[in-house]
Motif scaffolding. Sequence first.
Motif, PDB file in Angstrom:
ATOM      1  N   ILE A 133       0.534  -0.928  -0.038  1.00  0.00           N
ATOM      2  CA  ILE A 133      -0.023   0.243   0.067  1.00  0.00           C
ATOM      3  C   ILE A 133       1.328   1.703   0.546  1.00  0.00           C
ATOM      4  O   ILE A 133       0.495   2.313  -0.362  1.00  0.00           O
ATOM      5  CB  ILE A 133      -1.065   0.486   1.594  1.00  0.00           C
ATOM      6  CG1 ILE A 133      -1.780  -1.024   0.953  1.00  0.00           C
ATOM      7  CG2 ILE A 133      -1.803   1.763   1.518  1.00  0.00           C
ATOM      8  CD1 ILE A 133      -2.648  -1.327   1.922  1.00  0.00           C
TER       9      ILE A 133
ATOM     10  N   VAL B 257       1.048   3.955  -2.804  1.00  0.00           N
ATOM     11  CA  VAL B 257       0.153   5.325  -2.828  1.00  0.00           C
ATOM     12  C   VAL B 257       1.887   5.779  -2.874  1.00  0.00           C
ATOM     13  O   VAL B 257       1.286   7.179  -3.715  1.00  0.00           O
ATOM     14  CB  VAL B 257       0.041   5.363  -0.702  1.00  0.00           C
ATOM     15  CG1 VAL B 257      -0.603   6.742  -0.661  1.00  0.00           C
ATOM     16  CG2 VAL B 257      -0.835   4.701  -0.662  1.00  0.00           C
TER      17      VAL B 257
ATOM     18  N   THR C  31      -1.922   3.926 -11.397  1.00  0.00           N
ATOM     19  CA  THR C  31      -2.473   3.817 -10.124  1.00  0.00           C
ATOM     20  C   THR C  31      -2.817   5.129  -9.089  1.00  0.00           C
ATOM     21  O   THR C  31      -3.130   4.655  -8.205  1.00  0.00           O
ATOM     22  CB  THR C  31      -0.418   3.949  -9.173  1.00  0.00           C
ATOM     23  OG1 THR C  31      -0.030   2.586 -10.301  1.00  0.00           O
ATOM     24  CG2 THR C  31      -0.681   3.547  -7.583  1.00  0.00           C
ATOM     25  N   ARG C  32      -2.642   5.882  -9.482  1.00  0.00           N
ATOM     26  CA  ARG C  32      -2.796   7.113  -8.922  1.00  0.00           C
ATOM     27  C   ARG C  32      -4.123   7.040  -9.072  1.00  0.00           C
ATOM     28  O   ARG C  32      -5.544   7.257  -8.296  1.00  0.00           O
ATOM     29  CB  ARG C  32      -2.022   8.522  -9.762  1.00  0.00           C
ATOM     30  CG  ARG C  32      -3.337   9.935  -9.360  1.00  0.00           C
ATOM     31  CD  ARG C  32      -2.625  10.840  -9.878  1.00  0.00           C
ATOM     32  NE  ARG C  32      -1.515  11.271  -9.295  1.00  0.00           N
ATOM     33  CZ  ARG C  32      -0.817  12.285  -9.378  1.00  0.00           C
ATOM     34  NH1 ARG C  32      -1.325  13.260 -10.316  1.00  0.00           N
ATOM     35  NH2 ARG C  32       0.639  12.900  -9.294  1.00  0.00           N
TER      36      ARG C  32
ATOM     37  N   SER D  58      -7.174   4.630 -10.228  1.00  0.00           N
ATOM     38  CA  SER D  58      -7.011   3.277  -8.960  1.00  0.00           C
ATOM     39  C   SER D  58      -7.123   3.731  -8.107  1.00  0.00           C
ATOM     40  O   SER D  58      -8.322   3.219  -7.134  1.00  0.00           O
ATOM     41  CB  SER D  58      -6.695   2.194  -9.354  1.00  0.00           C
ATOM     42  OG  SER D  58      -5.988   1.441 -10.573  1.00  0.00           O
ATOM     43  N   LEU D  59      -6.314   4.561  -7.036  1.00  0.00           N
ATOM     44  CA  LEU D  59      -6.654   5.152  -5.692  1.00  0.00           C
ATOM     45  C   LEU D  59      -7.363   6.073  -5.569  1.00  0.00           C
ATOM     46  O   LEU D  59      -8.141   5.657  -4.445  1.00  0.00           O
ATOM     47  CB  LEU D  59      -4.984   5.604  -5.591  1.00  0.00           C
ATOM     48  CG  LEU D  59      -3.649   3.640  -4.794  1.00  0.00           C
ATOM     49  CD1 LEU D  59      -2.807   4.420  -4.266  1.00  0.00           C
ATOM     50  CD2 LEU D  59      -4.635   3.073  -3.845  1.00  0.00           C
TER      51      LEU D  59
ATOM     52  N   VAL E  41     -10.174   5.140  -3.180  1.00  0.00           N
ATOM     53  CA  VAL E  41     -11.039   6.056  -1.904  1.00  0.00           C
ATOM     54  C   VAL E  41     -11.881   6.948  -2.019  1.00  0.00           C
ATOM     55  O   VAL E  41     -12.729   6.569  -0.638  1.00  0.00           O
ATOM     56  CB  VAL E  41      -9.141   6.860  -1.419  1.00  0.00           C
ATOM     57  CG1 VAL E  41      -9.600   7.867  -0.671  1.00  0.00           C
ATOM     58  CG2 VAL E  41      -8.345   5.603  -1.343  1.00  0.00           C
TER      59      VAL E  41
ATOM     60  N   VAL F 131     -11.909  -1.245  -6.114  1.00  0.00           N
ATOM     61  CA  VAL F 131     -10.757  -1.094  -7.465  1.00  0.00           C
ATOM     62  C   VAL F 131     -10.418  -2.094  -8.028  1.00  0.00           C
ATOM     63  O   VAL F 131     -10.557  -1.748  -9.238  1.00  0.00           O
ATOM     64  CB  VAL F 131      -8.915  -0.762  -6.068  1.00  0.00           C
ATOM     65  CG1 VAL F 131      -8.165  -1.742  -7.543  1.00  0.00           C
ATOM     66  CG2 VAL F 131      -8.621   0.188  -5.001  1.00  0.00           C
TER      67      VAL F 131
ATOM     68  N   LEU G 194      -2.778  -4.810  -5.452  1.00  0.00           N
ATOM     69  CA  LEU G 194      -3.322  -4.007  -4.357  1.00  0.00           C
ATOM     70  C   LEU G 194      -4.359  -4.381  -3.277  1.00  0.00           C
ATOM     71  O   LEU G 194      -4.624  -4.182  -2.665  1.00  0.00           O
ATOM     72  CB  LEU G 194      -3.845  -2.697  -5.005  1.00  0.00           C
ATOM     73  CG  LEU G 194      -4.483  -1.857  -4.636  1.00  0.00           C
ATOM     74  CD1 LEU G 194      -3.495  -0.435  -3.763  1.00  0.00           C
ATOM     75  CD2 LEU G 194      -4.966  -0.265  -5.274  1.00  0.00           C
TER      76      LEU G 194
END
Length: 299
Positions: free
Chosen positions: A37, A41, A95-96, A98-99, A103, A228, A276
């Motif tokens: 994680i 992140v 990644t940005r 999806s996160l 969130v 996700v 993830l």
Amino acid sequence: MTSATDTSTPAKSTRKGGQILHDLLIRPRAAFGLFIIVLMVGAAVFAPWIMPHDPFEQSFDGLSLVGAPLPPGGDFPLGTDLLGRDLASRLILGTRTSLIIGVLANGIAIMLGAGVGITAGYFGGWVGAILMRFTDLMMAFPALLLAIVLAAIFQPSLLIVALVIAMVNWVQMARVIYTETRSLAERDFITVQRALGAGHLRILFKHLLPHLLSSIVVFGTLGISTTVLLEATLSFLGVGVQPPMPSWGNIIFENQTYFTTAPWLVFIPGIAIILLALAFNLVGDALRDILDPTLKGRH
């Protein structure tokens, strides 16, 4: 003489953040999940500085002489996609994406689900009946099918995709919190507070919510992996995040025709999705064991 009636409040976790982090780190699986994680992140936060190439640039050097994607190596650590764009850079920016969606969607689902569950569980009666029958109605629809329909109706964007995912994910939270709230609302310490004239808001926020917080935190952590995965599924089906903005799901969707000739274009983002989701599940399971007194001592 001790009264036979128990008017004490139920036990709740008094662990502070440092204690919880320590308990997570001494569990190998939870520590591995935390490492993944933090790594992802960090990649999302520092994406502009660590991407080796422009993720949107269609490089002439990114394709072979016959116009095929390049394999990993050289200037392109993870190879290139069908348009000659650097896969590593697109994965980092994905990644940005999806996160953020994971969130944001999970946060909205938690607030909505917890709000419905607490309200229905505390007030009961016709209020609880209406709210929980609506929850049952939402649960009756297949989540993926409902998400596809909603995503197809609205113009896909980061916010819309997050809202769509939240709209199909809040029902599980509502059910869990409703059950716990009903149990707590019938305890003697709540009856005493009502007899003393405490208002609804005071009871909800001072006496009920603190005892539900651990369940909300655990469910919220576990829920991120679900959001996700659902975002990746929607993007793969073409109703999620739209190109050229990369997400792990649409990277697989765009490059699926090269599955046999350039398998890294499918396997690498697929592995990122699995890692993830696994990381949040491992941390969520550990948090459940740490914060739930009934599971204390289990690993």
